[in-house]
Each structure stands twice: as C-alpha cells, then as structure tokens.
Design an enzyme around this catalytic site. Sequence first.
Site, mmCIF file in Angstrom:
data_model
loop_
_atom_site.group_PDB
_atom_site.id
_atom_site.type_symbol
_atom_site.label_atom_id
_atom_site.label_comp_id
_atom_site.label_asym_id
_atom_site.label_seq_id
_atom_site.Cartn_x
_atom_site.Cartn_y
_atom_site.Cartn_z
ATOM 1 N N LYS A 54 61.610 -22.120 41.628
ATOM 2 C CA LYS A 54 61.144 -20.834 41.358
ATOM 3 C C LYS A 54 62.790 -19.721 42.036
ATOM 4 O O LYS A 54 62.893 -18.868 41.107
ATOM 5 C CB LYS A 54 60.384 -20.084 41.891
ATOM 6 C CG LYS A 54 58.922 -20.522 41.256
ATOM 7 C CD LYS A 54 57.547 -19.721 41.738
ATOM 8 C CE LYS A 54 57.546 -19.840 43.314
ATOM 9 N NZ LYS A 54 57.352 -21.075 43.919
ATOM 10 N N THR A 55 63.058 -20.229 42.977
ATOM 11 C CA THR A 55 64.031 -19.167 43.754
ATOM 12 C C THR A 55 65.351 -19.257 42.983
ATOM 13 O O THR A 55 66.137 -18.218 42.714
ATOM 14 C CB THR A 55 64.135 -19.491 45.126
ATOM 15 O OG1 THR A 55 62.981 -19.541 45.848
ATOM 16 C CG2 THR A 55 65.320 -18.475 45.897
ATOM 17 N N LYS A 76 60.309 -10.558 46.853
ATOM 18 C CA LYS A 76 59.451 -11.681 47.413
ATOM 19 C C LYS A 76 58.327 -10.935 48.181
ATOM 20 O O LYS A 76 58.655 -10.609 49.095
ATOM 21 C CB LYS A 76 60.431 -12.816 48.154
ATOM 22 C CG LYS A 76 59.585 -13.779 48.786
ATOM 23 C CD LYS A 76 59.441 -14.952 47.679
ATOM 24 C CE LYS A 76 58.581 -16.138 48.275
ATOM 25 N NZ LYS A 76 58.721 -17.476 47.326
ATOM 26 N N GLY A 151 54.554 -20.329 45.860
ATOM 27 C CA GLY A 151 53.930 -21.468 45.707
ATOM 28 C C GLY A 151 53.790 -21.157 43.793
ATOM 29 O O GLY A 151 54.411 -20.629 43.432
#
Length: 280
Positions: A54-55, A76, A151
């Site tokens: 994802k990052t 975030k 997650g």
Amino acid sequence: MTLWTRPCPIRFHRRQIPAPKTVGSGGRPGRGPALGCRFVSVVVVTGTCTGVGKTVVTAALAAVAAARGASVAVVKPGQTGVRDGEPGDLDEVRRLAGLDDVHEFARFPDPLSPAAAARRAGVPPLRLADVAERVQALSATRRLVLIEGAGGLLVRYDDEGTTIADLARWLGAAAVVVARPGLGTLNHTALTLEAMAHRGVQLAGVVIGEWPDDPDLAMRSNIRDLETIAARPLSGVMPAGAGALDPAEFLLAAHRGLAPSFGGTFDAAVFRDSHGLDKE
Ligand SMILES: Nc1ncnc2c1ncn2[C@@H]1O[C@H](COP(=O)(O)OP(=O)(O)OP(=O)(O)O)[C@@H](O)[C@H]1O
Ligand SMILES: C[C@H](N)[C@H](N)CCCCCC(=O)O
Ligand SMILES: [Mg+2]
C-alpha cells in the site's frame, strides 16, 4: 445508508472540489491529474492485507499526480508498529515521491490494528470522524488527498469497529485496492471488493503491489482472474524493488506501473499478454 456502514457520529457534509482551471505553472486549463474523474479529490488506498505494498502504491499515485503539477497531500490516519522518532509509512512516501505534504494523525507502537494498539497503549483510539473533518479541510486546498489505511479494509480503528471503509464512505472517496500477486490473492481480493460493495465504497482500481521478476504459475494465472473479480482491467502493477529506487527512478516506475486513469502509462492488455497464461 446501508446496514454495513457505520453512521458518521459528527455533522459532516460530503464535498468534492472541482478540478482547478489551471494545474501548476505549466498546466493546461482544466487539466488535473487523471484520476478517472475530474472531480475525484480524495482517494483511499486500502489493501487485501498488511504488507501488500500500500505504501509503495500510495507513493506512486502521489509521485505521478505531483509530477503533473497537482497539489497532493498524503494522510496516514493511524500508524502502528512504529515508535516516536522512528520512520513510518509517510517517511517512505516522502522519500520515494519527494513529497513533504504528509499527515500522520495518530501513532501507536505495537504492531497491531489501530484499535488494538490504542487499547494496549492505554490511550483513546483514533476517531475516524475527526480524520474525516481533517481530510475535508486538506481537500479544500489540495487537488488530491491520498489516505493510506492500516492493514486491510476492515481493520478496526476503535472498539466500535469503525474502519477505513467507513471513512471512505463518509468522504465519498473511491478506494484503490492493493493486492498480492500470488496464491491466495483471489479470495482476499474478492472478499475485499465484496465488502466494499456492501458498504457502498466505489472501487478506483485494483493494483498489484509487488510483481516479481520471476512470477510463478499462480501469479501468471491470477492476472486474468483478478481482472474478472474486479470486472475491469488491472489499474496498475508495481515492480518488485520499486520501494528501493531513488525518487527519479521511482517516478519512472510509477508512470510505467499505473494506468492512465491514475496518470500513468500502464497498459493492462500488454501486461496480460506478456505475463499471463492465456497465450499458452
Ligand atoms: N513494489 C515494491 N518494491 C519493493 N518493496 C516493496 C514493494 N511493495 C512492497 N514492498 C515492501 O514490502 C513491505 C510491505 O510493503 P508496505 O509497507 O508497502 O505494505 P503496506 O501494505 O503498506 O502495509 P501496512 O499495512 O503496514 O501499511 C515493505 O517492506 C515494502 O518496502
Ligand atoms: C503493523 C502493521 N504493519 C500494520 N500497520 C497494521 C496491520 C493490522 C492488521 C490487523 C489484522 O488484519 O489482523
Ligand atoms: Mg503501509
């Protein structure tokens, strides 16, 4: 409101800002970052699990949009598994995308869901309703706000069970789903997309977070089936090793790895033809 969506506990007005007439110094009138729709300004980056990339995908989306002259902020909401002073996901985004407009709203040291990590730390959980307000404020002055979850889609941020899907729904944000390429991803991706559909969260696209140089049988076979599950071509594939590139190389990889709907040049048909099994 569907049965599956938690009501927003605050008065929150969903709002999307239109694309500015001119983007950046050399921008052409009316040309914002290609995000599928000129009015999309908040995009949630979720995944089928933690550690799926994802990052890296968030950094790629940010890098490509910023290179097109768009003002981009990356959020975030809840960073877990990282202590004060240690680098978190936003430091990776900052490094890869060369972006300073990054916002972390809560940090909990234990490598757990935000809800569990807050409980263990003995502190109040992060309120995603507050995050919605802060994102809305950011979106008033940015062309694009990217939000990276913690997650997968249904990871809890508090003990009431508020998730990033609720945040996406409150903000009217579409979600990019980052998936693994290998065995097991078909079930995880299908579950994620089904949960999104039940909650009224629109899919912005499925992106494979890390495609290896030597894909195995399942990975090659999964290309077609991921597209069937999503009912659309892949929206991107980031190559393994992208997370270790320098910013200039990363921008190139992001351009190549993201579909035109995200401002890149990735061609799902070409990828399918060269890496999939169907030609055999
Ligand atoms: N395309 C890629 N190239 C190189 N490394 C990658 C790539 N995708 C993921 N990784 C690595 O895999 C690990 C997990 O990826 P990442 O941190 O992006 O996961 P995540 O989905 O953001 O997880 P989290 O839920 O913790 O935010 C990291 O160490 C990251 O550097
Ligand atoms: C610590 C990790 N890297 C993430 N920040 C949090 C992942 C929570 C996953 C919870 C779960 O699905 O079991
Ligand atoms: Mg991450």
